[in-house]
Design an enzyme around this catalytic site. Structure first.
Site, PDB file in Angstrom:
ATOM      1  CE1 TYR A  76      28.919  38.019  47.951  1.00  0.00           C
ATOM      2  CE2 TYR A  76      27.313  37.353  46.301  1.00  0.00           C
ATOM      3  CZ  TYR A  76      28.378  38.141  46.690  1.00  0.00           C
ATOM      4  OH  TYR A  76      28.908  39.056  45.817  1.00  0.00           O
ATOM      5  CD  GLU A 133      30.309  41.422  47.807  1.00  0.00           C
ATOM      6  OE1 GLU A 133      31.138  42.098  48.447  1.00  0.00           O
ATOM      7  OE2 GLU A 133      30.629  40.564  46.968  1.00  0.00           O
TER       8      GLU A 133
END
Ligand code: ADP
Ligand code: MG
Length: 393
Positions: A116, A204
């Site tokens: 991530y 993101e």
């Protein structure tokens, strides 16, 4: 403002952030043609909506999943026809789901590990913060809740910028070695440049992946842009997809109004964000539900006020309106004239309570009184809130 994954990919390409080759399609035929272009490679087909969780989502027609591996152009067309013009429900869309108008056909990559990675603005420190984790491909909120120690946060000094040693530290913390570590550092440096150059509020990547052949790639992307900086980026504004946005918010942005649609039935028109928050609070305090947040700003023109009023009246959920103005830079009479202009065009089918105070308040009140419109006046904020809550019953 948000953009689609296929548009995020265009920005990645522009800034040299590696991501799999992909092509957007609006029909099954286009999807097949895109798959043909990448013939020989393994492929995925992905529904394009402004929401995450697509992989684990489902369509209202019963079809499971908004992300699929495919093997041929025929299969691309087949899956596209099951996704296009169908409604995808994911954990992020709510029950109502989102209509899929486009799909992206992309190269499927072999994945060694899913990470991530995001960059966002941290208000608490007034700095950009890089958030990373070895636990990618799943909801980062769950990771933060269950294993908070697996989330790495790194604040970047806004003037010094992202330094090479900081990149190496981050890379080591995620467990990258050798060439792959260099790949990772290059990617983050480019992503940081993109983040700043495009005035993003957030980028993101979930998942960022490593591959068996040593590459590091962004497989998914979610972008948020600072609305107040969009005037500097006509190319990004051109990526706006009004179909994905609340139509009330689209109309408001055309007139530079700060508007956020909510679920209640009492619309409010206020000057100043703080006063707008306080007005929503006091409506709730007296048992009502606000239909929106609307700040017309300090120096609103009559045209902006008229537009604001029309947006409010265009919302079928609205059963009453509360105007709460504290005139400072804002002239109360400008508000009054805007309200009257809009009410003349659209009529005033619902109760309106107005509380004016401050700069040129007498003229504003006189203008409203002379208009012949059925307006209830509120002496204080509390009085006005009570009156509108009672009026919508
Ligand atoms: P979402 O977050 O909306 O579910 P993603 O783009 O993250 O959508 O895709 C979900 C999962 O599908 C990813 O975690 C990854 O495992 C897989 N995936 C997505 N794109 C690719 C790709 N190009 N190649 C291989 N796997 C992919
Ligand atoms: Mg994802």
């Amino acid at each position: 403002m948000n953009i689609h994954e296929y548009q995020a990919k265009e920005l990645f390409d522009q800034f040299g952030v590696p991501s799999p080759k992909g092509k957007v399609a609006s029909t099954p035929e286009e999807a097949a043609a895109a798959a043909q272009e990448f013939a020989g490679a393994k492929l995925v087909i992905k529904a394009q909506v402004h929401a995450g969780g697509r992989g684990k989502g489902h369509f209202k027609n019963g079809f499971q999943g908004g992300v699929h591996l495919i093997e041929s152009p025929d299969q691309a067309a087949e899956f596209a026809s099951k996704m296009l013009n169908e409604t995808l429900v994911t954990v992020q869309t709510g029950e109502e789901g989102r209509l899929v108008r486009k799909v992206m056909v992309a190269e499927a990559v072999d994945i060694t590990h899913e990470y991530y990675l995001s960059i966002l603005m941290d208000r608490a420190t007034s700095r950009p913060v890089i958030v990373a984790s070895t636990e990618g491909g799943m909801s980062i909120e769950d990771v933060a809740h269950d294993t908070p120690e697996k989330i790495i946060r790194h604040h970047v000094h806004p003037l010094l910028g992202l330094q090479p040693y900081e990149l190496r530290k981050l890379s080591a913390e995620l467990g990258f070695h050798g060439e792959q570590s260099k790949e990772f550092c290059r990617l983050v440096a480019k992503l940081y440049k993109l983040f700043l150059t495009c005035d993003c509020s957030m980028v993101e990547i979930n998942p960022l992946v490593s591959t068996p052949d040593g590459r590091v790639l962004a497989l998914d992307a979610k972008f948020g842009f600072d609305d107040n900086a969009l005037y500097r980026h006509p190319d990004i504004v051109a990526m706006r997809d009004p179909e994905e946005e609340d139509p009330r918010e689209v109309a408001a942005s055309e007139f530079n109004l700060n508007y956020i649609g909510l679920d209640g039935n009492i619309a409010c028109l206020v000057n100043g964000a703080g006063l707008a928050m306080a007005t929503m609070d006091i409506i709730k305090h007296y048992g009502g539900e606000p239909a929106n947040f609307l700040d017309v700003g300090g120096g609103a023109t009559k045209e902006q006020v008229t537009a604001a009023f029309k947006i409010i009246l265009g919302d079928p959920n609205v059963k009453g309106i509360l105007i709460n103005i504290f005139g400072g830079i804002m002239d109360c009479n400008v508000i009054a004239e805007g309200v009257i202009a809009a009410a003349k065009e659209t009529g005033l089918p619902i109760p309106l309570v107005v509380r004016l105070e401050g700069n040129n308040v007498e003229a504003g009140k006189a203008t409203l009184a002379a208009s012949g419109l059925d307006i209830t006046s509120g002496d204080t904020m509390a009085d006005a809130a009570k009156k509108i809550v009672a009026a919508v019953g």
